[in-house]
Design a protein around this motif. Structure first.
Motif, PDB file in Angstrom:
ATOM      1  N   MET A   1     -18.319  25.508 -10.214  1.00  0.00           N
ATOM      2  CA  MET A   1     -17.783  24.251  -9.725  1.00  0.00           C
ATOM      3  C   MET A   1     -18.853  23.176  -9.798  1.00  0.00           C
ATOM      4  SD  MET A   1     -15.909  23.549  -6.113  1.00  0.00           S
ATOM      5  CE  MET A   1     -15.672  21.897  -5.554  1.00  0.00           C
ATOM      6  N   ILE A   2     -18.496  22.019 -10.337  1.00  0.00           N
ATOM      7  CA  ILE A   2     -19.427  20.898 -10.474  1.00  0.00           C
ATOM      8  C   ILE A   2     -19.000  19.765  -9.551  1.00  0.00           C
ATOM      9  CG2 ILE A   2     -20.377  19.141 -12.010  1.00  0.00           C
ATOM     10  CD1 ILE A   2     -20.061  21.112 -14.303  1.00  0.00           C
ATOM     11  N   SER A   3     -19.951  19.315  -8.742  1.00  0.00           N
ATOM     12  CA  SER A   3     -19.762  18.136  -7.892  1.00  0.00           C
ATOM     13  C   SER A   3     -20.580  16.994  -8.481  1.00  0.00           C
ATOM     14  CB  SER A   3     -20.269  18.399  -6.475  1.00  0.00           C
ATOM     15  OG  SER A   3     -19.567  19.435  -5.858  1.00  0.00           O
ATOM     16  N   VAL A   4     -20.137  15.787  -8.238  1.00  0.00           N
ATOM     17  CA  VAL A   4     -20.906  14.597  -8.581  1.00  0.00           C
ATOM     18  C   VAL A   4     -21.199  13.867  -7.287  1.00  0.00           C
ATOM     19  CG1 VAL A   4     -20.868  12.354  -9.722  1.00  0.00           C
ATOM     20  CG2 VAL A   4     -19.934  14.349 -10.892  1.00  0.00           C
ATOM     21  N   ALA A   5     -22.454  13.493  -7.081  1.00  0.00           N
ATOM     22  CA  ALA A   5     -22.865  12.755  -5.888  1.00  0.00           C
ATOM     23  C   ALA A   5     -23.358  11.378  -6.315  1.00  0.00           C
ATOM     24  CB  ALA A   5     -23.970  13.500  -5.147  1.00  0.00           C
ATOM     25  N   MET A   6     -22.814  10.364  -5.665  1.00  0.00           N
ATOM     26  CA  MET A   6     -23.206   8.991  -5.973  1.00  0.00           C
ATOM     27  C   MET A   6     -23.466   8.218  -4.693  1.00  0.00           C
ATOM     28  SD  MET A   6     -20.377   7.974  -8.856  1.00  0.00           S
ATOM     29  CE  MET A   6     -21.218   6.448  -9.268  1.00  0.00           C
ATOM     30  N   ILE A   7     -24.460   7.322  -4.755  1.00  0.00           N
ATOM     31  CA  ILE A   7     -24.611   6.312  -3.711  1.00  0.00           C
ATOM     32  C   ILE A   7     -24.316   4.970  -4.372  1.00  0.00           C
ATOM     33  CG2 ILE A   7     -26.173   7.608  -2.226  1.00  0.00           C
ATOM     34  CD1 ILE A   7     -28.495   5.993  -3.402  1.00  0.00           C
ATOM     35  N   VAL A   8     -23.576   4.133  -3.664  1.00  0.00           N
ATOM     36  CA  VAL A   8     -23.141   2.866  -4.248  1.00  0.00           C
ATOM     37  C   VAL A   8     -23.225   1.739  -3.221  1.00  0.00           C
ATOM     38  CG1 VAL A   8     -21.581   3.972  -5.904  1.00  0.00           C
ATOM     39  CG2 VAL A   8     -20.700   3.276  -3.683  1.00  0.00           C
ATOM     40  N   LYS A   9     -23.359   0.545  -3.742  1.00  0.00           N
ATOM     41  CA  LYS A   9     -23.240  -0.667  -2.921  1.00  0.00           C
ATOM     42  C   LYS A   9     -22.935  -1.827  -3.865  1.00  0.00           C
ATOM     43  CE  LYS A   9     -25.396  -3.683   0.466  1.00  0.00           C
ATOM     44  NZ  LYS A   9     -26.596  -3.987   1.239  1.00  0.00           N
ATOM     45  N   ASN A  10     -21.807  -2.468  -3.634  1.00  0.00           N
ATOM     46  CA  ASN A  10     -21.400  -3.637  -4.422  1.00  0.00           C
ATOM     47  C   ASN A  10     -21.448  -3.360  -5.928  1.00  0.00           C
ATOM     48  OD1 ASN A  10     -20.943  -5.108  -2.067  1.00  0.00           O
ATOM     49  ND2 ASN A  10     -23.043  -5.848  -2.017  1.00  0.00           N
ATOM     50  N   GLU A  11     -20.736  -2.333  -6.336  1.00  0.00           N
ATOM     51  CA  GLU A  11     -20.744  -1.893  -7.732  1.00  0.00           C
ATOM     52  C   GLU A  11     -19.397  -2.125  -8.426  1.00  0.00           C
ATOM     53  OE1 GLU A  11     -23.440  -1.068  -9.109  1.00  0.00           O
ATOM     54  OE2 GLU A  11     -24.748  -0.190  -7.613  1.00  0.00           O
ATOM     55  N   GLU A  12     -18.611  -3.084  -7.962  1.00  0.00           N
ATOM     56  CA  GLU A  12     -17.269  -3.269  -8.522  1.00  0.00           C
ATOM     57  C   GLU A  12     -17.278  -3.552 -10.023  1.00  0.00           C
ATOM     58  OE1 GLU A  12     -15.384  -6.504  -6.445  1.00  0.00           O
ATOM     59  OE2 GLU A  12     -16.603  -8.008  -7.436  1.00  0.00           O
ATOM     60  N   SER A  13     -18.343  -4.120 -10.545  1.00  0.00           N
ATOM     61  CA  SER A  13     -18.381  -4.478 -11.961  1.00  0.00           C
ATOM     62  C   SER A  13     -18.565  -3.283 -12.894  1.00  0.00           C
ATOM     63  CB  SER A  13     -19.485  -5.500 -12.230  1.00  0.00           C
ATOM     64  OG  SER A  13     -20.756  -4.916 -12.009  1.00  0.00           O
TER      65      SER A  13
END
Length: 118
Positions: A1-13
């Motif tokens: 099983m593969i998970s993807v971890a992301m941190i984001v802030k104001n990335e709508e573009s």
């Protein structure tokens, strides 16, 4: 099983393009650190595992580890919202059957193409 971890802030573009590139993984975890645009709404179109409870304290490693702590997969890919996986997701599943601990992913960020150990 593969998970993807992301941190984001104001990335709508760029977020939708990134998330399209990882479609097919088992789990996508997104930790938002205080977006004031439509980042959260975009993220929720791809996963129901969008966490908004993390309080940003100027520590990328801590935020990344928080996102990773939510993952349930045997493997975890970390990717930034302004990156795109250009290798097919199926290639990720091929390498998970090996003894590697880290793999190189073909990523594009802006106009830069690079292999990044993840």
């Amino acid at each position: 099983m593969i998970s993807v971890a992301m941190i984001v802030k104001n990335e709508e573009s760029c977020l939708a393009t990134c998330l399209e590139s990882i479609k097919g993984v088992d789990e996508i975890i997104i930790c938002d650190t205080g977006s004031e645009d439509s980042t959260i709404e975009i993220a929720k179109q791809y996963t129901d595992k969008v966490f908004t409870d993390y309080k940003w304290n100027d520590d990328f490693a801590e935020a990344r580890n928080y996102a990773k702590s939510k993952c349930t997969g045997d493997w975890c890919l970390t990717i930034d919202a302004d990156e795109c996986l250009i290798s097919p997701v199926a290639k990720l599943y091929e390498v998970t059957t090996t003894n590697f601990k880290t793999v190189n992913c073909n990523l594009v960020s802006g106009s830069d193409l690079h292999k990044q150990p993840r």
